[in-house]
Every structure is written in C-alpha cells, then in structure tokens.
Design a protein around this motif. Structure first.
Motif, PDB file in Angstrom:
ATOM      1  N   ALA A 158       0.835  -1.131  -0.169  1.00 53.60           N
ATOM      2  CA  ALA A 158       0.163  -0.035  -0.102  1.00 53.60           C
ATOM      3  C   ALA A 158       0.978   1.210  -0.077  1.00 53.60           C
ATOM      4  O   ALA A 158       1.896   1.211   0.741  1.00 53.60           O
ATOM      5  CB  ALA A 158      -0.943   0.060   1.183  1.00 53.60           C
ATOM      6  N   VAL A 168      -3.331   0.253  -3.434  1.00 52.83           N
ATOM      7  CA  VAL A 168      -2.929  -1.091  -2.874  1.00 52.83           C
ATOM      8  C   VAL A 168      -2.644  -1.795  -4.221  1.00 52.83           C
ATOM      9  O   VAL A 168      -3.326  -1.719  -5.187  1.00 52.83           O
ATOM     10  CB  VAL A 168      -4.094  -1.898  -2.283  1.00 52.83           C
ATOM     11  CG1 VAL A 168      -3.720  -3.122  -1.653  1.00 52.83           C
ATOM     12  CG2 VAL A 168      -4.712  -0.934  -0.981  1.00 52.83           C
ATOM     13  N   LEU A 192      -0.006  -0.701   6.442  1.00 53.10           N
ATOM     14  CA  LEU A 192      -0.907  -2.286   6.013  1.00 53.10           C
ATOM     15  C   LEU A 192      -0.957  -3.049   7.212  1.00 53.10           C
ATOM     16  O   LEU A 192       0.076  -3.583   7.558  1.00 53.10           O
ATOM     17  CB  LEU A 192      -0.296  -2.835   4.716  1.00 53.10           C
ATOM     18  CG  LEU A 192      -1.238  -3.592   3.831  1.00 53.10           C
ATOM     19  CD1 LEU A 192      -2.529  -2.942   3.470  1.00 53.10           C
ATOM     20  CD2 LEU A 192      -0.240  -4.115   2.528  1.00 53.10           C
ATOM     21  N   VAL A 199      -5.811  -0.818   5.637  1.00 58.83           N
ATOM     22  CA  VAL A 199      -4.750   0.367   5.385  1.00 58.83           C
ATOM     23  C   VAL A 199      -5.241   1.367   6.631  1.00 58.83           C
ATOM     24  O   VAL A 199      -6.331   1.666   6.710  1.00 58.83           O
ATOM     25  CB  VAL A 199      -5.049   0.894   4.002  1.00 58.83           C
ATOM     26  CG1 VAL A 199      -4.063   1.868   3.670  1.00 58.83           C
ATOM     27  CG2 VAL A 199      -4.851  -0.083   3.074  1.00 58.83           C
TER      28      VAL A 199
END
Length: 394
Positions: A158, A168, A192, A199
């Motif tokens: 991410a 992502v 992440l 997230v």
C-alpha cells in the motif's frame, strides 16, 4: 523504559519481528542495536555510523538483516547480529534537483529477499538485498510518495502520496488492486495490516482513517489534534493502531471500533516513529528524545488529565462511574480508583450526556449530532446533524 541515543535524537526505531532486539537510528547518523532481554541501561550490542542524517530503518522478516536509508538516498544492509555492512547502494533519482529526502520510505519485502524504496520520483523500486542491484520498478503515484506498507507475506503493498490518494498493489506484478480517497487533507503516513486487508492512514491535521480496502468500507475515522501524523502502525495482530506526530503524544485506537483507549504524553517535542514489539509493547522515537517503550494498556494519569481538562459536563452512570464531556471528547472515570477508560474524541466537543441503564449513554455535541456510546467508548449510532446540543430522556 528508554534507550540512550547520542544527542537524544532518536529519529527512527525498528523492532525485530522475533521480539529479540530494537534498532534505534539517530537523526545524526548513528545506529544502535539494543537486546530487549538486557537491562535498559546496558550498552548496545553494536553501533554503526553513517556520514549523514538517517531517514529510515527496517528489519527483515526473519530478523537477520537491518536496512538503513539516509537523506541522500543511500541504503545500507547490515548483518543484524554483528552490525557489519553486507551491501550498500544509492537509489536512482535520489539527487533530483531541488529535492531533499527524495527517497522517503523503505521496507523489506517478506519472502523475496528484497528492499523496497519509495520517494519523490513516484516509483516503487525493488533492490536485491544481497547484491544491492535494482531488480525492478513500477510507478505508484504521480507525485511524491510519503507512505509505504507491505503485508506480512509480501504479496500486497500500500502507498500514499501528496495527491491524498491511497493505492493497494500486487507486489510481484505491480497491478493496481484498489484506490481509496482522495482524503480531505494531506496524507502524511501509512501502514498496511499484517494480513493485508486494512490500510491505516495519518493526515496533516492529525486525523487517522482506516479502510478495509477489499470492500472500500471506511471502518474508522478518528479526528486528530490539528498536528500532522508522522508515523502510524498496526499491532502485529491487527487489533490496534498506534500513531505519533508533532504534538509529542502517542495515541492508540481499537482498529475495529475506533475507540481511543490509550494516550501517552511523555515527550515535549515531536515524535517521528512508532512501531510495535512482538510482545505487544510500543516503541517511539523523535526529536530531542530517547527511544521509549510503552505499555499500550490504558494508564490513569495521562488519560485522566486529558478528560478533566476543559470539562463541560459531568453525569453519573447507572454503574456509578462519572461520564465527563469535554471540549475534545468524552470518557468514563471511576471516582474511587481514579482510573479512566473509554476515552473517545468527538468533533465539536460534548455538551450534554444522558446515561442509559444498560451502561450505554447518549451525547449531544457541538456538531449538532446525537451519539449513542457504549462504556468502551465505541460509537454505536450517530444521528444526522439536528441543530441542537442538549440530550435527555423522558
């Protein structure tokens, strides 16, 4: 607990995944390894010095290697046991005209023996951790990348950028899997979760937002203290999120409900880095401070001071606790033990409270909304803005 750093400028901290040691990187370029089974006043196991300021540190998933990044885009990979250099390399584009700190974040890629670096060029670059050679690269944003997180198995990545978008990626192919945002204010930090499903993003005005990227659902949106978030981290089990920033405060939230259950005000200056140790403790570092280790469980003193300050309304619950509304939120205090729990920030402050027999309670806030809260501080329901701030029961 606290760990000495030359000049008390502990810029970055990186605990080993096995919980055995702590890497503390001074902003002045000195790196120390402290073994966590030793007394905190014991000397470091080794020291490593670089010629310029450091801008990041990471530990490999098997705890055998340490990677360092300085503000000129130079990366060192060290043997974690001895502190000896194994390889070093310079990130391409790290000397872009007019750009300082062009390489902003780095992380090991679990299972791939690679180091990933992101920064001003808007790319993710993957380097062989054994040789330092560039293995591959792909663009992730059109502007400077300020946040990087990689899942525990290395399959997902991410990123976030000055464009206020969160993306992502599939790490091995560079395929874009999801895009979230844009957020209302500038993004400054990202992590992440270990399982790769969520997230966490910190913003310029101190807000923390959590998303389940697989569904696009925003699970937590915690307002901030109007100061930038510098670093954010999921706990190893993904149940909690910790964040630090320029106000010098460590905050911990429940990653599912968004309830803030711990606040530590231990440093007068800004904090740059936060990480979780494998045993559930938290370690922080920042300007003019040592590296400090915290117990994330709620502690009475800091939270009690936070709730009591600028109090607007006090009500007694049916369980004989005090529910205190302040200019910044609401919390519960045990009047006998003087312990505090269920502290939650609330936009506009809390001006009225109505306790319910089940232990829940209603609040009326400066934003005109009525909220039903439980005794952990979780928000169970929120009304549309109604234009008044007084609640009561008939």
């Amino acid at each position: 607990a606290s760990y000495f750093v030359p000049g008390d400028n502990a810029g970055f901290v990186a605990p080993s995944p096995d919980g055995g040691y702590l890497i503390v990187a001074s902003l002045l370029g000195e790196v120390l390894r402290y073994d966590l089974d030793q007394p905190t006043n014991a000397p470091p196991r080794w020291r490593f010095e670089t010629p310029v300021w450091l801008h990041g540190a990471a530990v490999s998933e098997d705890s055998t290697r340490v990677a360092l990044l300085n503000n000129q885009g130079r990366v060192w990979v060290l043997d974690a046991d001895t502190g000896r250099e194994q390889t070093s390399f310079t990130v391409p584009g790290s000397t872009l005209p007019g750009r300082t700190l062009a390489a902003r974040r780095l992380s090991f890629v679990p299972g791939a023996r690679q180091v990933c670096v992101v920064g001003a060029a808007g790319q993710a670059l993957f380097f062989d951790a054994d040789t330092g050679e560039l293995a591959r690269a792909f663009p992730v944003h059109e502007s400077e990348v300020v946040g990087l997180g990689i899942s525990g198995d290395g399959s997902l990545m991410a990123t976030t950028s000055n464009d206020n978008l969160v993306r992502v990626w599939e790490t091995s192919t560079g395929n874009l899997l999801a895009q979230l945002g844009p957020l209302p204010t500038t993004t400054t930090a990202l992590d992440l979760s270990h399982d790769g499903s969520r997230v966490a993003v910190g913003q310029m005005l101190g807000a923390v937002t959590l998303w389940d990227w697989t569904t696009g659902v925003q699970t937590v949106d915690a307002p901030g203290a109007q100061r930038p978030i510098a670093s954010i981290a999921f706990s190893p089990d993904g149940a909690r999120v910790a964040a630090v920033g320029r106000e010098g405060v460590l905050r911990v939230w429940d990653a599912t409900t968004g309830a803030q259950f711990s606040l530590q005000r231990g440093d007068p200056s800004e904090l740059n880095s936060v990480s979780w140790i494998a045993d559930g403790r938290i370690v922080t570092a920042g300007l003019r401070t040592r590296a400090r280790v915290w117990d994330p469980a709620p502690t009475p003193s800091p939270v009690r001071r936070r709730v009591a300050r600028d109090a607007l309304v006090v009500r007694r619950s049916f369980q004989d606790e005090l529910i205190i509304g302040t200019t910044g939120g609401v919390g519960l205090v045990d009047p006998r033990r003087l312990t505090t729990r269920g502290v939650t920030l609330s936009p506009g402050g809390v001006y009225s409270i109505a306790p319910l027999r089940a232990g829940d309670y209603l609040t009326g806030g400066g934003d005109g909304a009525v909220r039903r809260m439980d005794d952990s501080g979780a928000v169970l329901a929120t009304s549309e803005p109604l234009g008044f701030i007084v609640v009561g029961l008939t």
